[in-house]
Scaffold this motif. Structure first.
Motif, mmCIF file in Angstrom:
data_model
loop_
_atom_site.group_PDB
_atom_site.id
_atom_site.type_symbol
_atom_site.label_atom_id
_atom_site.label_comp_id
_atom_site.label_asym_id
_atom_site.label_seq_id
_atom_site.Cartn_x
_atom_site.Cartn_y
_atom_site.Cartn_z
ATOM 1 N N VAL A 77 -10.355 1.989 -6.535
ATOM 2 C CA VAL A 77 -9.304 1.111 -6.024
ATOM 3 C C VAL A 77 -9.930 -0.208 -5.552
ATOM 4 O O VAL A 77 -10.857 -0.200 -4.741
ATOM 5 N N PRO A 78 -9.442 -1.341 -6.056
ATOM 6 C CA PRO A 78 -10.021 -2.649 -5.704
ATOM 7 C C PRO A 78 -9.546 -3.138 -4.329
ATOM 8 O O PRO A 78 -8.679 -3.997 -4.225
ATOM 9 N N ILE A 79 -10.132 -2.588 -3.300
ATOM 10 C CA ILE A 79 -9.729 -2.893 -1.923
ATOM 11 C C ILE A 79 -9.936 -4.368 -1.606
ATOM 12 O O ILE A 79 -9.071 -5.009 -1.003
ATOM 13 N N GLU A 80 -11.068 -4.922 -2.016
ATOM 14 C CA GLU A 80 -11.347 -6.333 -1.727
ATOM 15 C C GLU A 80 -10.330 -7.249 -2.408
ATOM 16 O O GLU A 80 -9.915 -8.260 -1.842
ATOM 17 N N THR A 81 -9.916 -6.886 -3.606
ATOM 18 C CA THR A 81 -8.914 -7.678 -4.326
ATOM 19 C C THR A 81 -7.594 -7.664 -3.570
ATOM 20 O O THR A 81 -6.970 -8.716 -3.364
ATOM 21 N N ILE A 133 -3.604 -10.358 -0.030
ATOM 22 C CA ILE A 133 -2.788 -10.351 1.191
ATOM 23 C C ILE A 133 -3.244 -11.449 2.146
ATOM 24 O O ILE A 133 -2.421 -12.158 2.734
ATOM 25 N N ASP A 134 -4.556 -11.623 2.287
ATOM 26 C CA ASP A 134 -5.057 -12.715 3.133
ATOM 27 C C ASP A 134 -4.615 -14.076 2.594
ATOM 28 O O ASP A 134 -4.252 -14.966 3.359
ATOM 29 N N GLY A 135 -4.662 -14.238 1.279
ATOM 30 C CA GLY A 135 -4.255 -15.508 0.681
ATOM 31 C C GLY A 135 -2.791 -15.813 0.936
ATOM 32 O O GLY A 135 -2.428 -16.937 1.318
ATOM 33 N N ILE A 136 -1.941 -14.827 0.762
ATOM 34 C CA ILE A 136 -0.516 -14.996 1.039
ATOM 35 C C ILE A 136 -0.312 -15.328 2.516
ATOM 36 O O ILE A 136 0.447 -16.230 2.867
ATOM 37 N N GLY A 137 -1.020 -14.600 3.371
ATOM 38 C CA GLY A 137 -0.915 -14.840 4.815
ATOM 39 C C GLY A 137 -1.426 -16.212 5.213
ATOM 40 O O GLY A 137 -0.818 -16.894 6.047
ATOM 41 N N GLU A 140 4.425 -5.171 -0.901
ATOM 42 C CA GLU A 140 4.471 -3.860 -1.556
ATOM 43 C C GLU A 140 4.002 -3.986 -3.013
ATOM 44 O O GLU A 140 3.258 -3.130 -3.519
ATOM 45 N N ALA A 141 4.398 -5.058 -3.684
ATOM 46 C CA ALA A 141 3.972 -5.283 -5.069
ATOM 47 C C ALA A 141 2.461 -5.469 -5.161
ATOM 48 O O ALA A 141 1.831 -5.012 -6.133
ATOM 49 N N VAL A 142 1.868 -6.134 -4.162
ATOM 50 C CA VAL A 142 0.408 -6.294 -4.153
ATOM 51 C C VAL A 142 -0.251 -4.917 -4.086
ATOM 52 O O VAL A 142 -1.165 -4.612 -4.857
ATOM 53 N N PHE A 143 0.219 -4.072 -3.180
ATOM 54 C CA PHE A 143 -0.354 -2.732 -3.067
ATOM 55 C C PHE A 143 -0.253 -1.980 -4.392
ATOM 56 O O PHE A 143 -1.220 -1.414 -4.871
ATOM 57 N N ARG A 144 0.920 -2.006 -4.957
ATOM 58 C CA ARG A 144 1.135 -1.224 -6.172
ATOM 59 C C ARG A 144 0.430 -1.825 -7.386
ATOM 60 O O ARG A 144 -0.027 -1.085 -8.263
ATOM 61 N N SER A 145 0.302 -3.148 -7.433
ATOM 62 C CA SER A 145 -0.319 -3.788 -8.599
ATOM 63 C C SER A 145 -1.812 -3.506 -8.696
ATOM 64 O O SER A 145 -2.351 -3.481 -9.799
#
Length: 188
Positions: free
Chosen positions: A151-155, A160-164, A181-186
């Motif tokens: 799972v690409p945790i850093e990605t 999420i950081d970028g959006i924030g 939610e889409a970020v998590f699932r993607s």
């Protein structure tokens, strides 16, 4: 003699100043004023600015850890009663709420992380804060991926950081639950 309440007030003021004035706005005088303490109070506890910033980053990491612990508990409760999809949506909702409610913590983390990239005396601060920020994402992605190792945790954390960051700096719209939610699932 160390007064824990005074020390906490100093570190809270450091975080507030980082978020509102940036790294250069963190001076002993400004911290004392922000904490409502007599002049010289912060330099008594932290004689050098680097020590003040390092202690501020440790305090910030502890606050992020506390938030993460609370989120993990609520996630587990919702997953147990309403299922994994509801729990993932809950996490997305919490992250969206966090964008407003904890903007100060987010901006202080960004400021300290940037400083860590530029200053050797703060190098460990970046590692500490990145780990604190990635901890909840790591936890949730490992759960919803059923423990997959790839799972690409850093990605995900970067997205999420970028959006924030775009929202916190006024460069983008407020994140939505569906977007997070889409970020998590993607990334799965």
């Amino acid at each position: 003699m160390v007064n824990p309440a005074r020390r906490t007030a100093i570190l809270d003021a450091v975080i507030e100043l980082l978020a509102t004035r940036g790294l250069e706005g963190v001076t002993h005088r400004a911290v004392d004023e922000g904490a409502g303490l007599p002049p010289g109070s912060s330099s008594y506890y932290f004689p050098k600015k680097a020590a003040l910033l390092i202690a501020g980053s440790e305090h910030l990491a502890a606050l992020l850890g506390k938030d993460c612990d609370e989120l993990q508990v609520s996630f587990a409760e919702i997953a147990a009663t309403d299922g994994m999809d509801a729990a993932v949506r809950h996490v997305a909702d919490e992250l969206v709420s966090y964008a407003d409610e904890s903007r100060t913590l987010f901006l202080a983390r960004m400021e300290l992380t940037m400083a860590a990239a530029r200053r050797e005396d703060l190098a460990d601060v970046g590692t500490l804060l990145t780990a604190a920020a990635q901890r909840p994402i790591r936890f949730f992605l490992q759960l919803i991926s059923e423990g997959r190792e790839d799972v690409p945790i850093e990605t995900c954390a970067g997205l999420i950081d970028g959006i924030g960051l775009m929202y916190a700096t006024g460069q983008g719209p407020k994140p939505t639950i569906d977007q997070v939610e889409a970020v998590f699932r993607s990334v799965l």
